[in-house]
Scaffold this motif. Structure first.
Motif, short mmCIF file in Angstrom:
data_model
loop_
_atom_site.label_atom_id
_atom_site.label_comp_id
_atom_site.label_asym_id
_atom_site.label_seq_id
_atom_site.Cartn_x
_atom_site.Cartn_y
_atom_site.Cartn_z
N GLY A 155 0.91 -1.24 -0.02
CA GLY A 155 0.10 -0.05 -0.07
C GLY A 155 0.72 1.28 -0.02
O GLY A 155 2.03 1.09 0.59
N GLU A 156 0.58 2.12 -0.34
CA GLU A 156 1.30 3.38 -0.63
C GLU A 156 1.78 4.03 0.38
O GLU A 156 3.04 4.40 0.69
N ALA A 157 0.97 4.23 1.55
CA ALA A 157 1.48 4.86 2.79
C ALA A 157 2.81 4.10 3.48
O ALA A 157 3.74 4.58 3.66
N ASP A 158 2.48 2.73 3.47
CA ASP A 158 3.38 1.91 4.07
C ASP A 158 4.68 1.72 3.26
O ASP A 158 5.93 1.78 3.88
N ALA A 159 4.46 1.47 2.00
CA ALA A 159 5.54 1.55 1.08
C ALA A 159 6.63 2.62 1.05
O ALA A 159 7.80 2.51 1.03
N ALA A 160 6.02 3.95 1.11
CA ALA A 160 6.45 5.31 1.27
C ALA A 160 7.48 5.11 2.50
O ALA A 160 8.51 5.65 2.55
N GLU A 161 6.88 4.81 3.71
CA GLU A 161 7.52 4.60 4.86
C GLU A 161 8.74 3.75 4.92
O GLU A 161 9.87 4.09 5.17
N VAL A 162 8.82 2.73 4.05
CA VAL A 162 9.89 1.67 3.76
C VAL A 162 10.97 2.61 3.05
O VAL A 162 12.15 2.68 3.27
N LEU A 163 10.57 3.21 1.72
CA LEU A 163 11.41 3.88 0.75
C LEU A 163 12.04 4.93 1.66
O LEU A 163 13.23 5.35 1.17
N LYS A 164 11.54 5.65 2.80
CA LYS A 164 12.24 6.71 3.35
C LYS A 164 13.65 6.38 3.95
O LYS A 164 14.79 7.10 4.22
N HIS A 165 13.92 5.02 4.27
CA HIS A 165 14.91 4.55 5.08
C HIS A 165 16.04 3.90 4.02
O HIS A 165 16.92 3.51 4.40
N MET A 166 15.80 4.11 2.53
CA MET A 166 16.88 3.50 1.68
C MET A 166 17.44 4.81 1.02
O MET A 166 17.07 6.05 1.05
N GLY A 167 18.71 4.62 0.56
CA GLY A 167 19.48 5.46 -0.23
C GLY A 167 18.52 5.71 -1.67
O GLY A 167 18.03 5.07 -2.17
N PRO A 168 19.24 6.77 -2.30
CA PRO A 168 18.79 7.16 -3.75
C PRO A 168 18.93 5.85 -4.59
O PRO A 168 18.14 5.83 -5.41
N LYS A 169 20.02 5.17 -4.71
CA LYS A 169 20.44 4.14 -5.60
C LYS A 169 19.55 3.15 -5.42
O LYS A 169 19.02 2.45 -6.27
N GLU A 170 19.13 2.80 -4.04
CA GLU A 170 18.35 1.66 -3.89
C GLU A 170 16.81 1.86 -4.28
O GLU A 170 16.20 1.11 -4.84
N VAL A 171 16.39 3.18 -4.01
CA VAL A 171 15.07 3.57 -4.39
C VAL A 171 15.02 3.55 -5.92
O VAL A 171 13.96 3.24 -6.50
N GLN A 172 15.91 4.08 -6.55
CA GLN A 172 15.96 3.99 -7.94
C GLN A 172 15.82 2.40 -8.46
O GLN A 172 14.96 2.33 -9.35
#
Length: 334
Positions: free
Chosen positions: A21-38
């Motif tokens: 889900g969008e909210a929970d996925a966003a919380e997880v991505l906040k803890h990743m670096g730019p390369k991981e997010v990409q």
């Protein structure tokens, strides 16, 4: 899309993100670096026709929550835009969304953040030193430090001195820089006034240089401007500063460091820092570490410095992720 048996870790992470889900996925991505997010964002964009059995492989422990959620590829573009914007903010997410969803290149300075350090150095090698300084100050400190290794000492020192004097870059200067980059990359650049540079940026870059390069550069800066070198030194976070970090942060750092690395790193540490580490371990673990330190043979100074740098890299990453707070020269580094 890979089959069940060959799903790679990034594809698994993408399926998990699309299932949360969008909210929970966003919380997880906040803890990743730019390369991981990409990487994960790109994999999310490529998801198509995800079958229920593939979801079960990835989320076997979460089947009660996932249920029959199989249409993960439906409307994924809007989903990814929302998740990345929530996680990174509109400014940071904008160029990344363009790369992932539209297959385009990140424009202007942002392009360089996704390039190898050697490539960045080659792009700016023959530009005016002030242009080089703006580019390097715009990069993340670890990438900037890597770029610095591809220049001679004289050039490195000049760039860092210029960065220390930077405060902000006006729209006209950014437009000029983007015009230069557009000779090699397509697209138009931003003309937004941007704060960049300063002594703190130099200190952050210096933190990621190898020890010998750091010493050479610092000595050269000291010869030109002793007050500036002192200010940079005060803002740097070095291994000895771990003695001033709170106990919870030390415990968090130690959970990610192997005993072998810790033993080598502590070979060059003073008694106070060693005791700080021992205090934040279980009694048994501290006793074993003491024994390992006493029994270990002499090691090269370069090996000690490399081990300490490895621990500092972990500490800075945790600080950047908001897991801990570090203090260098009385300044907060988060």
């Amino acid at each position: 899309m890979s089959d069940n048996k060959t799903l790679n870790p990034v594809e698994r992470a993408a399926i998990l993100m699309m299932s949360l889900g969008e909210a929970d996925a966003a919380e997880v991505l906040k803890h990743m670096g730019p390369k991981e997010v990409q990487r994960i964002g790109t994999a999310m964009a490529e998801l198509a026709n995800v079958q229920q059995d593939q979801v079960e492989v990835v989320m076997s422990d979460f089947l009660n929550t996932v249920g029959n959620q199989t249409g993960l590829g439906v409307g994924s573009d809007d989903y990814i835009r929302t998740v990345l914007t929530q996680a990174l903010g509109a400014d940071k997410a904008g160029s990344l969304i363009d790369r992932i969803l539209e297959g385009g290149n990140t424009r202007g300075l942002d392009t360089l953040k996704w390039m190898e350090a050697r490539q960045v150095a080659d792009v700016i090698r023959y530009e005016h030193p002030q242009i080089q300084a703006i580019v390097v100050s715009y990069l993340d400190p670890d990438q900037a430090a890597q770029v610095m290794t591809y220049f001679e000492d004289k050039v490195r020192i000049d760039i860092l001195m210029r960065i220390s004097a930077l405060e902000s870059v006006q729209p006209a200067a950014l437009k000029e820089l983007n015009d230069i980059l557009e000779r090699q990359f397509t697209g138009a650049g931003s003309t937004k006034t941007t704060d960049m540079g300063g002594v703190k940026v130099v200190a952050d870059i210096m933190n990621f240089l190898d020890t010998s390069t750091e010493a050479t550069v610092m000595e050269a800066i000291r010869e030109v401007d002793e007050d500036l070198s002192d200010e940079i030194q005060d803002l740097m976070f070095v291994f000895a500063n771990l003695a001033d970090v709170d106990d919870r942060a030390i415990q968090t750092i130690m959970r990610e460091i192997s005993t072998d690395i810790l033993v080598v790193a502590l070979k060059g540490a003073d008694t106070a820092l060693q005791e700080k580490i021992f205090k934040n371990m279980s009694k048994r673990a501290a006793e074993l570490l003491r024994d390992d330190l006493e029994a270990s043979p002499p090691v090269k100074l370069s090996d000690v410095e490399n081990a300490q740098k490895e621990i500092l890299t972990v500490a800075r990453r945790l600080a950047d992720e908001g897991e801990i707070m570090l203090g260098g020269g009385g300044e907060e580094m988060i």
